[in-house]
Design an enzyme around this catalytic site. Structure first.
Site, PDB file in Angstrom:
ATOM      1  N   GLY A  66     -47.943 -54.690  22.410  1.00  0.00           N
ATOM      2  CA  GLY A  66     -49.138 -54.148  21.778  1.00  0.00           C
ATOM      3  C   GLY A  66     -49.764 -53.094  22.658  1.00  0.00           C
ATOM      4  O   GLY A  66     -49.283 -52.785  23.748  1.00  0.00           O
ATOM      5  N   GLU A  67     -50.861 -52.520  22.167  1.00  0.00           N
ATOM      6  CA  GLU A  67     -51.564 -51.515  22.927  1.00  0.00           C
ATOM      7  C   GLU A  67     -53.035 -51.545  22.558  1.00  0.00           C
ATOM      8  O   GLU A  67     -53.414 -51.947  21.463  1.00  0.00           O
ATOM      9  CB  GLU A  67     -50.988 -50.127  22.664  1.00  0.00           C
ATOM     10  CG  GLU A  67     -50.968 -49.711  21.205  1.00  0.00           C
ATOM     11  CD  GLU A  67     -50.230 -48.402  21.011  1.00  0.00           C
ATOM     12  OE1 GLU A  67     -50.603 -47.438  21.684  1.00  0.00           O
ATOM     13  OE2 GLU A  67     -49.301 -48.358  20.191  1.00  0.00           O
ATOM     14  N   VAL A  95     -48.935 -52.856  26.574  1.00  0.00           N
ATOM     15  CA  VAL A  95     -48.448 -54.126  27.109  1.00  0.00           C
ATOM     16  C   VAL A  95     -47.011 -54.348  26.638  1.00  0.00           C
ATOM     17  O   VAL A  95     -46.698 -54.180  25.454  1.00  0.00           O
ATOM     18  CB  VAL A  95     -49.337 -55.307  26.662  1.00  0.00           C
ATOM     19  CG1 VAL A  95     -48.821 -56.609  27.258  1.00  0.00           C
ATOM     20  CG2 VAL A  95     -50.778 -55.068  27.082  1.00  0.00           C
ATOM     21  N   ASP A  99     -65.990 -58.675  25.861  1.00  0.00           N
ATOM     22  CA  ASP A  99     -65.148 -58.376  24.703  1.00  0.00           C
ATOM     23  C   ASP A  99     -64.494 -59.647  24.162  1.00  0.00           C
ATOM     24  O   ASP A  99     -63.308 -59.671  23.843  1.00  0.00           O
ATOM     25  CB  ASP A  99     -64.085 -57.344  25.069  1.00  0.00           C
ATOM     26  CG  ASP A  99     -63.514 -56.642  23.827  1.00  0.00           C
ATOM     27  OD1 ASP A  99     -64.175 -56.684  22.765  1.00  0.00           O
ATOM     28  OD2 ASP A  99     -62.417 -56.074  23.913  1.00  0.00           O
TER      29      ASP A  99
END
Length: 681
Positions: free
Chosen positions: A352-353, A359, A468
């Site tokens: 993912g990013e 990543v 987050d």
């Protein structure tokens, strides 16, 4: 008689292979020239479009964020029978300080003609000497307004402009039009390009009208007037784009809804002169209007055609060109065939990013241990991005709680690309879990959130806040024979409460975090967030797990932020449509309190409240094991298939990365190839 021709033709025969090679080399070199040129042109075009999208996104955000105060005006006037001038000033002054690009915030009441004298007297009683309703006279001087059935004066204005205060826009159909459209539609309406009475020649502004109603007894709505926010477009646009280098670009902002063509251009910035230009356009909604940003720049492809004339000169260096071409082809083939590695880690697939990094799933060359490897994006390689990425790994490595992601290793490449290795989680995040399963049982929500809060409790105890917490950053997996084990990911936005440098890296007016899980103080303050912001986010996550919905749902970031600031959340049971344990619902709503002091005092305290719930049916380890046998591993398999398909699509570009230094152990430099997908706008 036959020898002479043979002697004459022999040299030609001997030269034939050379001529063939020369001709072939000329054809290959010409083709290679055009292929390289077109590839460079395509790369340049992709880079230009990415930067243009970034400029467009920054402009849209820069135009939306300052409107938060305007959307709050209905609450101010709806909560009081008569808002005074000093109350209006106190309400809007903090916003004007945070957003200096706003020219003015105004209040325009709708005044019946018979009440004109009363309103003029009220303004004079509030300290505005000689106040009266005015309009523009024949000589462009301000004169008393003519009697009308209704007046719409600028009654309050901050910062105050004596020349404009009292101006009756009912005297000007162009200015009155957006006011009446806002009144009839009940939503925010933007004007076209206008000149204010105080504007210098050639200066134009935009006004956004927000209708204001008050609910009377019996539920009837009474229209009071409109709040107005006035922009001079040039400073607003320049402030929105202040972090971007726009020297090479020509920018034009159009209002597609303006009928006269000469009024459609809202903002212009010239770029370098060029005979041929490449252009990118992005349309977006601003209030009720449709605006378009045109970004253009000099097209390097237009000048490249002149090099065709130099092909003949390439014949003299044909051998060097062919050798270079062969070397390039061989190098590209080796790059494709080379196993993708980063130091001691073999990269297997892209996971993912996010905004800062990409990543990958990897394995250690010696330990054969599954690992997740995160790399900082090259476009974030400036000093602030490097500092933030480096702080993420340093902060995360301090934490040892079993429910917090563990960091193994850290390194930096020759050109400054940072990466770090962490434990690989073979699981599914909370967001995909709820998408697949729907709302979770209350007992399971308590079971999962106790683990999340345990991780946060440790972080808070050493002075860190996550900032987050959201379903996508909470991973569900099986660990050490335990099912439904939670891992808290991505401390990329973490802040050290005692570290002023962490605050300095954030823009003063930036909103940090994911909008649907932001605490009100993270939106409305200049950085005074504490552990209670994580408590709010944890409450929002519980709300999502229990109902399958976020606390507030809206079409824009601005609306979501406004709801977090001002709207009480709907009880989870009402959103779900069926009863939930009353004690659990009370805890969730306490976490979502607008006032940080009204929330549970700490993550540990929140765990205590969850432990004391007597009306929640417990979710046991046996329940967790049964679910994983029936559904969990199936979801993991489908998730891995999605990731593999996404990784195949991502193999569009490669960058070379050499490892030269590592802060957690040294290794020999090793040239490698790492697939990096094009950044999504």
């Amino acid at each position: 008689m036959t020898e002479a021709p043979t002697e004459r033709t022999a040299p030609l025969a001997r030269r034939a292979p050379g001529l063939i090679v020369l001709a072939a080399g000329l054809a290959v070199s010409t083709a290679a020239f055009w292929m390289a040129r077109e590839r460079a042109r395509a790369d340049w075009q992709a880079d230009f479009e990415r930067k243009a999208r970034d400029l467009s996104a920054a402009l849209v955000n820069g135009l939306d964020v300052p409107l938060e105060a305007l959307q709050s005006l209905p609450a101010l006037f709806g909560s009081s029978e008569e808002v005074t001038r000093s109350e209006f000033r106190a309400f809007v002054t903090p916003t004007l300080k945070r957003h200096p690009a706003i020219y003015a915030l105004e209040w325009l009441p709708e005044v019946p003609g018979a009440e004109r004298a009363k309103w003029e007297a009220r303004a004079r009683a509030e300290g505005v000497a000689d106040f009266q309703f005015t309009e523009v006279g024949p000589s462009l001087a301000m004169v008393p307004a003519k009697p009308r059935p209704r007046h719409v004066p600028i009654f309050y204005m901050e910062p105050s402009e004596p020349k404009a205060l009292g101006f009756d826009i009912a005297s000007d159909p162009i200015r009155l039009d957006p006011y009446d459209r806002a009144k009839s539609s009940g939503r925010a309406v933007a004007s076209g390009r206008i000149r204010l009475v105080e504007d210098a020649p050639g200066v134009h502004s935009i006004a956004v009208f927000q209708p204001v109603h008050r609910t009377r007894a019996g539920g009837a709505l009474e229209y009071l007037g409109a709040g107005v926010e006035v922009f001079r477009l040039r400073p607003v646009v320049e402030r929105a784009l202040r972090d971007y280098d726009t020297a090479k670009y020509a920018l034009t902002l159009y209002d597609q809804d303006s009928a006269p063509a000469e009024e459609r251009v809202l903002y212009e910035k010239a770029g370098p002169a060029a005979r041929a230009r490449a252009s990118f356009q992005k349309s977006f909604a601003f209030a009720d209007r449709s605006w378009t940003l045109d970004v253009s720049t000099a097209d390097p492809g237009s000048a490249g055609r002149s090099f065709v004339l130099l092909v003949g000169a390439l014949l003299s260096v044909l051998g060097a060109v062919v050798a270079q071409g062969a070397q390039t082809i061989a190098r590209l083939r080796r790059r494709v065939a080379t196993v993708e590695q980063l130091g001691q880690y073999t990269l297997e697939s892209k996971l993912g990013e996010g905004g800062m990094g990409v990543v990958y799933r990897a394995s250690h060359a010696m330990l054969r241990r599954p690992t997740a490897l995160k790399l900082l994006r090259k476009e974030h390689g400036h000093s602030a991005g490097l500092a933030r990425f480096e702080r993420e790994v340093q902060l995360t490595s301090q934490l040892t709680h079993p429910n917090t992601i563990a960091v193994y290793d850290y390194g930096r490449t020759p050109d400054g690309v940072l990466y770090y290795a962490m434990e690989y989680i073979d699981g599914i995040d909370f967001e995909h879990l709820v998408r697949a399963e729907g709302p979770l049982p209350p007992g399971r929500v308590v079971f999962l959130m106790r683990q999340v809060l345990g991780s946060l409790a440790e972080a808070h105890s050493v002075g860190l806040i996550h900032r987050d917490i959201k379903p996508a950053n909470l991973m569900l997996c099986e660990r050490g024979g335990l099912s439904d084990f939670v891992k808290v990911l991505d401390f990329g936005l973490a802040k050290q409460l005692r570290d002023p440098s962490a605050v300095a890296e954030t823009h003063a007016n930036a909103v940090i975090g994911t909008p649907h899980y932001l605490a009100p103080e993270s939106i409305d303050s200049t950085g005074a967030q504490g552990p209670s912001a994580d408590i709010y986010a944890a409450g929002a996550v519980m709300y999502f797990l229990l109902t399958g919905h976020t606390v507030f749902e809206a079409k824009t970031l601005l609306e979501v932020c406004a709801h977090h600031l001002h709207t009480p959340p709907q009880p989870p049971s009402a959103r779900l449509g069926r009863p939930l344990p009353a004690g659990l619902e009370t805890v969730v709503l306490a976490c979502l309190s607008k006032d940080p002091a009204q929330r549970p005092s700490s993550a540990a305290a929140l765990v205590g409240l969850l432990d004391e719930l007597g009306d929640v049916e417990r979710w046991t380890r046996r329940d967790a094991s049964r679910w994983w046998e029936a559904r969990g591993r199936e979801l993991i398999t489908s998730r891995e298939a999605e990731q593999k398909e996404r990784a195949e699509r991502a193999r569009e570009r490669t960058v070379e990365i050499d490892v030269v230094s590592r802060t957690l152990g040294e290794s020999e430099p090793m040239p490698t190839s790492v697939p990096v997908s094009r950044r999504r706008s």
